[in-house]
Design a protein around this motif. Structure first.
Motif, PDB file in Angstrom:
ATOM      1  N   ASP A  95     -10.112  -7.085   8.760  1.00 47.41           N
ATOM      2  CA  ASP A  95     -10.502  -5.670   8.464  1.00 47.41           C
ATOM      3  C   ASP A  95     -10.889  -5.658   7.168  1.00 47.41           C
ATOM      4  OD1 ASP A  95      -9.905  -4.953  10.951  1.00 47.41           O
ATOM      5  OD2 ASP A  95      -7.664  -4.650  10.742  1.00 47.41           O
ATOM      6  N   CYS A  96     -10.972  -6.627   6.470  1.00 49.98           N
ATOM      7  CA  CYS A  96     -11.149  -6.412   4.872  1.00 49.98           C
ATOM      8  C   CYS A  96     -12.718  -6.862   4.720  1.00 49.98           C
ATOM      9  CB  CYS A  96     -10.271  -7.234   4.053  1.00 49.98           C
ATOM     10  SG  CYS A  96      -8.590  -6.974   4.219  1.00 49.98           S
ATOM     11  N   THR A 146      -4.986  -6.268   3.205  1.00 50.12           N
ATOM     12  CA  THR A 146      -5.199  -5.626   4.379  1.00 50.12           C
ATOM     13  C   THR A 146      -5.973  -4.223   4.393  1.00 50.12           C
ATOM     14  OG1 THR A 146      -3.046  -4.279   4.616  1.00 50.12           O
ATOM     15  CG2 THR A 146      -2.959  -6.884   5.238  1.00 50.12           C
ATOM     16  N   ASP A 147      -7.005  -4.271   5.547  1.00 48.44           N
ATOM     17  CA  ASP A 147      -7.553  -3.106   5.780  1.00 48.44           C
ATOM     18  C   ASP A 147      -8.258  -2.300   4.255  1.00 48.44           C
ATOM     19  OD1 ASP A 147      -8.768  -1.057   7.139  1.00 48.44           O
ATOM     20  OD2 ASP A 147      -7.159   0.324   7.068  1.00 48.44           O
ATOM     21  N   SER A 148      -8.788  -3.332   3.572  1.00 49.41           N
ATOM     22  CA  SER A 148      -9.208  -2.541   2.397  1.00 49.41           C
ATOM     23  C   SER A 148     -10.697  -3.363   1.846  1.00 49.41           C
ATOM     24  CB  SER A 148      -8.304  -3.310   1.152  1.00 49.41           C
ATOM     25  OG  SER A 148      -6.942  -2.583   1.484  1.00 49.41           O
ATOM     26  N   LYS A 192      -3.421  -2.538   0.359  1.00 51.35           N
ATOM     27  CA  LYS A 192      -3.342  -1.965   1.713  1.00 51.35           C
ATOM     28  C   LYS A 192      -3.968  -0.747   1.819  1.00 51.35           C
ATOM     29  CE  LYS A 192      -0.353  -0.111   5.365  1.00 51.35           C
ATOM     30  NZ  LYS A 192       1.280  -0.042   5.622  1.00 51.35           N
ATOM     31  N   GLY A 193      -5.114  -0.627   2.642  1.00 53.76           N
ATOM     32  CA  GLY A 193      -5.966   0.429   2.986  1.00 53.76           C
ATOM     33  C   GLY A 193      -6.583   1.127   1.984  1.00 53.76           C
TER      34      GLY A 193
END
Length: 366
Positions: A249-250, A265-267, A282-283
């Motif tokens: 997700d990055c 993660t997610d970034s 994160k995010g």
């Protein structure tokens, strides 16, 4: 054999409150203490006998630097009880220097060029001293040099009116005659023994001082804008790491300096960026010229052009963090909205809560 003297005893008043609890020379640039870059420059010039002038932050400096073995050097610590000027620091180091020639550097001045050509020029000229000069359009606030026929003929510490565009950087080379000059130098109006005044005395005594102009960039990192610019320049010059621990997700683009202990993660990460070991992103969005220290947690934030020191935690800050220096073990929390930019200069062990929009519960741990 030439020795080196590195000055690491200043109070860092221009970076307070951070420097109430940190030596300014240990503030990280591209995730490495500024002082370490100076030591590396000295060692790369084949100088292994190094003295470091320390003051009130001597315990922190000695703990971080050690005995020099990691650089295959021998480091001695010289305590300057009060910061009474650069020439006073040289005088304090007389026993360490002895009769040796030596190079002197400020521990918070960073520069691009190596020291080899500067040292070679000092010896080739047969001069008593040499100074690295830097051209600056606005030299106000700096010591300056007037040059003729490849030698310095006059030095003035912070003249009220500009007499030259060549400022004196924090890099010098001296033979032992500097001690005679210092002995004949009067304190300045601020009660300090200025190295600029001592070198002028050296000239008045019939000595000679040569110089070299900087190649590449040079920065005095005593102020936040200059520190951030040095961080940018250092990041531009580093190589990317080969492995980053991230999920699918990055989006990671550009130059990224990190290792497998970093979890992303997610970034979105847009380099050049440096992320220290054991940090978690994160995010979040980490933009160009961010240096994230070790064991930092960034959750739901946007950060760019900033230095975040080790152990800090940023969570759900409602605005982009930009142009900021955040000290060690600092907590900054807010809501998840991120419409605007804000700027911080925060000391160690601080805790900042930022509220955007309706009231929220900020008691939740990060």
């Amino acid at each position: 054999m030439m020795k080196a003297l590195i000055l690491s005893g200043g109070t860092g008043s221009r970076l307070r409150p951070l420097t109430y609890t940190n030596a300014k020379q240990l503030i990280p640039v591209a995730n490495k203490p500024a002082l370490f870059y100076i030591i590396e420059k000295v060692v790369n010039a084949n100088i292994s006998d190094i003295g470091i002038i320390v003051g009130s932050t001597h315990k922190e400096v000695q703990s971080s630097v050690g005995d020099g073995s990691r650089w295959n050097a021998r480091i001695s610590y010289i305590h300057q009880k009060e910061p009474l000027g650069l020439a006073h620091a040289v005088k304090t180091a007389a026993d360490f220097i002895g009769d040796s020639d030596f190079i002197m550097l400020l521990g918070d001045n960073l520069f691009d060029m190596g020291l080899g050509s500067f040292i070679d020029g000092f010896y080739a000229s047969g001069s008593n001293a040499s100074v690295l000069l830097h051209r600056m359009d606005n030299p106000a606030g700096f010591g300056v040099a007037v040059v003729e026929n490849n030698h310095i003929v006059r030095l003035v510490e912070k003249p009220p009116e500009p007499i030259s565009n060549l400022i004196i950087t924090g890099i010098y080379a001296f033979d032992k005659t500097i001690f005679d000059a210092i002995a004949k130098t009067a304190p300045s109006k601020r009660g300090e023994l200025e190295i600029t005044d001592a070198m002028q005395v050296m000239l008045d005594m019939g000595g000679s001082i040569c110089y070299e102009i900087t190649k590449g960039w040079w920065k005095d990192t005593g102020k936040l804008p200059d520190l951030l610019e040095a961080n940018q320049l250092m990041l531009d010059g580093l190589e990317s790491s080969t492995y980053i621990n991230r999920n699918n997700d990055c989006l990671c683009t550009g130059k990224i300096i990190a290792d497998s202990s970093v979890l992303i993660t997610d970034s979105i990460i847009r380099g050049p960026v440096a992320i220290g070991s054991n940090s978690i992103i994160k995010g979040s969005y980490i933009g160009p010229y961010a240096s994230i220290g070790s064991s930092v947690k960034v959750d739901g934030c946007e950060v760019e052009n900033s230095i975040i020191m080790e152990g800090s935690k940023l969570r759900n800050i409602g605005k982009r963090v930009s142009g900021s220096l955040i000290g060690k073990n600092t907590v900054v929390k807010g809501t998840s909205q991120r419409p605007d930019s804000i700027c911080f200069l925060i000391g160690d062990n601080s805790e900042i809560y930022i509220q955007s929009g309706s009231r929220g519960n900020f008691a939740e741990g990060i």
